[in-house]
Scaffold this motif. Structure first.
Motif, short mmCIF file in Angstrom:
data_model
loop_
_atom_site.label_atom_id
_atom_site.label_comp_id
_atom_site.label_asym_id
_atom_site.label_seq_id
_atom_site.Cartn_x
_atom_site.Cartn_y
_atom_site.Cartn_z
N ALA A 72 0.82 -1.21 0.00
CA ALA A 72 0.00 0.00 0.00
C ALA A 72 0.85 1.26 0.00
O ALA A 72 0.51 2.24 -0.67
CB ALA A 72 -0.94 -0.01 1.21
N GLU A 73 1.97 1.23 0.74
CA GLU A 73 2.80 2.43 0.81
C GLU A 73 3.47 2.73 -0.53
O GLU A 73 3.68 3.89 -0.89
CB GLU A 73 3.85 2.30 1.91
N VAL A 74 3.80 1.69 -1.28
CA VAL A 74 4.37 1.88 -2.62
C VAL A 74 3.31 2.46 -3.55
O VAL A 74 3.58 3.39 -4.33
CB VAL A 74 4.91 0.54 -3.17
N ALA A 75 2.11 1.93 -3.47
CA ALA A 75 1.01 2.43 -4.30
C ALA A 75 0.76 3.91 -4.05
O ALA A 75 0.59 4.69 -4.99
CB ALA A 75 -0.25 1.62 -4.03
N GLU A 76 0.75 4.30 -2.78
CA GLU A 76 0.47 5.69 -2.44
C GLU A 76 1.55 6.62 -2.98
O GLU A 76 1.27 7.71 -3.49
CB GLU A 76 0.35 5.83 -0.93
N LEU A 77 2.80 6.18 -2.89
CA LEU A 77 3.89 7.00 -3.38
C LEU A 77 3.82 7.15 -4.91
O LEU A 77 4.03 8.25 -5.44
CB LEU A 77 5.23 6.38 -2.97
N ALA A 78 3.53 6.06 -5.59
CA ALA A 78 3.43 6.11 -7.06
C ALA A 78 2.29 7.03 -7.50
O ALA A 78 2.43 7.82 -8.45
CB ALA A 78 3.23 4.71 -7.61
N ARG A 79 1.16 6.96 -6.81
CA ARG A 79 0.03 7.84 -7.13
C ARG A 79 0.41 9.30 -6.95
O ARG A 79 0.06 10.16 -7.77
CB ARG A 79 -1.16 7.51 -6.23
N LYS A 80 1.09 9.59 -5.86
CA LYS A 80 1.48 10.98 -5.57
C LYS A 80 2.40 11.53 -6.65
O LYS A 80 2.24 12.68 -7.10
CB LYS A 80 2.16 11.06 -4.21
#
Length: 358
Positions: A72-80
């Motif tokens: 989830a933390e990787v996904a959030e960073l990529a979205r940002k």
């Protein structure tokens, strides 16, 4: 008359040796893309940078912190990063984890994805996304994550090690096998799956002797495309449910986990899936399809059991309930806790797969 529903999925496919070097700019133009978010692992970054050279001025951001099973933390960073860069397209160059990261970006931003696969994962032609949080992997289906365009180039898989190529190829075989008994199966998806196995076997049986041969790589890549296409419309079965839970819980490598588990699920379902077994046997060119699949992997060093991937035996009982909760109700053989325990213990130990007990 046979009655069925086949929900064909939209998408453009460009296939051919050298296609990634020569066609990406054209495909970006067709999508109207001017601001590219490039997603590629550090290992793939060199290749990705070379591919992007003709349109380097359009690459406004690069994301390389790809991780298996998309934490989830990787996904959030990529979205940002996508939002901060005001990207209008996501270009993924890499394997299933890279494609999966691009899909998660698309899920919340609505950005189109142009996928350039470098393994035989097949996820680039499915609308399935996955996200892992606190050891639990959640999957879903949404057409927003389905790549608009996929560029298949066998040249990009030439450096993929043989053992990993076979593991990835067997993962693709798993997509085909499950398409025969998945919830939305149809004569169309079954025909695609059978042809997919045939191409994959052609590649798997020659890859060790010709690891840099474009013919073998092309067969594997074509088979992977067909496998993903069949899986995308037929849906997910018991094998994938098991592997997704295992991957999320123990951070196991995706392709190897699928390659190891497949014969055990196949042995469990085979007694109650006669037509599927016949078609798989015909495509494999083997009467004993369980041994045939194990031999394809074992010949080039694919681990025999999950314990060789670092999974503890105690983990078997930890995931039984999670798998039972999502097991397909129409699986050929009824899914029970005892049956799952037998599958998982066998896959953990690497013992010879056996069918369900009476």
């Amino acid at each position: 008359m046979t009655q069925f529903t086949y929900d064909g999925l939209p998408g453009r496919v460009v296939f051919g040796a050298g296609a990634a070097r020569t066609q990406l700019l054209t495909e970006l133009d067709l999508l109207g893309a001017r601001r590219v978010l490039l997603i590629a692992t550090d290992a793939e970054n060199g290749t990705a940078t070379q591919l992007c050279a003709p349109f380097a001025d359009r690459v406004v951001a690069t994301f390389s912190e790809v991780r298996p099973h998309v934490p989830a933390e990787v996904a959030e960073l990529a979205r940002k990063i996508a939002l901060d860069a005001d990207a209008d397209v996501v270009l993924s160059v890499g394997g299933g984890s890279t494609t999966g990261t691009a899909k998660i970006v698309a899920l919340t931003t609505g950005l189109p994805v142009l996928a350039v696969p470098t393994t035989y994962a097949g996820s680039e032609v499915t609308p399935v996304w996955g996200l892992t949080e606190r050891g639990r992997k959640t999957t879903g289906t949404d057409r927003r994550v389905l790549p608009k365009t996929v560029v298949y180039d066998p040249e990009l898989t030439l450096t993929l090690p043989v053992e990993l190529s076979v593991a990835s190829g067997l993962n693709a075989v798993a997509h085909c096998v499950e398409a025969f008994w998945a919830p939305r199966r149809s004569p169309v998806s079954s025909a695609v799956a059978e042809d997919g196995i045939r191409h994959l076997v052609n590649g798997l049986t020659t890859i060790a002797s010709t690891p840099t041969g474009l013919a073998s790589r092309g067969e594997l890549l074509l088979g992977a495309y067909l496998a993903g296409s069949a899986f995308a419309v037929a849906g997910s079965g018991l094998h994938h449910k098991i592997c997704h839970v295992l991957g999320g819980a123990f951070d196991l490598p995706h392709a190897h986990t699928h390659a190891i588990v497949l014969p055990y699920v196949l042995a469990y379902n085979a007694p109650n899936a006669g037509e599927a077994v016949g078609r798989i046997s015909r495509a494999l060119g083997r009467v004993d399809i369980v041994d045939g699949l194990r031999e394809l992997g074992g010949a080039v060093g694919v681990p025999a059991g999950l314990r060789e991937l670092g999974m503890d035996e105690s983990g078997v009982d930890d995931v039984i309930d999670d798998i039972l909760a999502i097991a397909p109700a129409d699986n050929p053989t009824r899914v029970t806790a005892e049956g799952l325990r037998a599958i998982l213990h066998g896959a953990w130990a690497g013992s010879h797969p056996v069918g369900p007990t009476a």
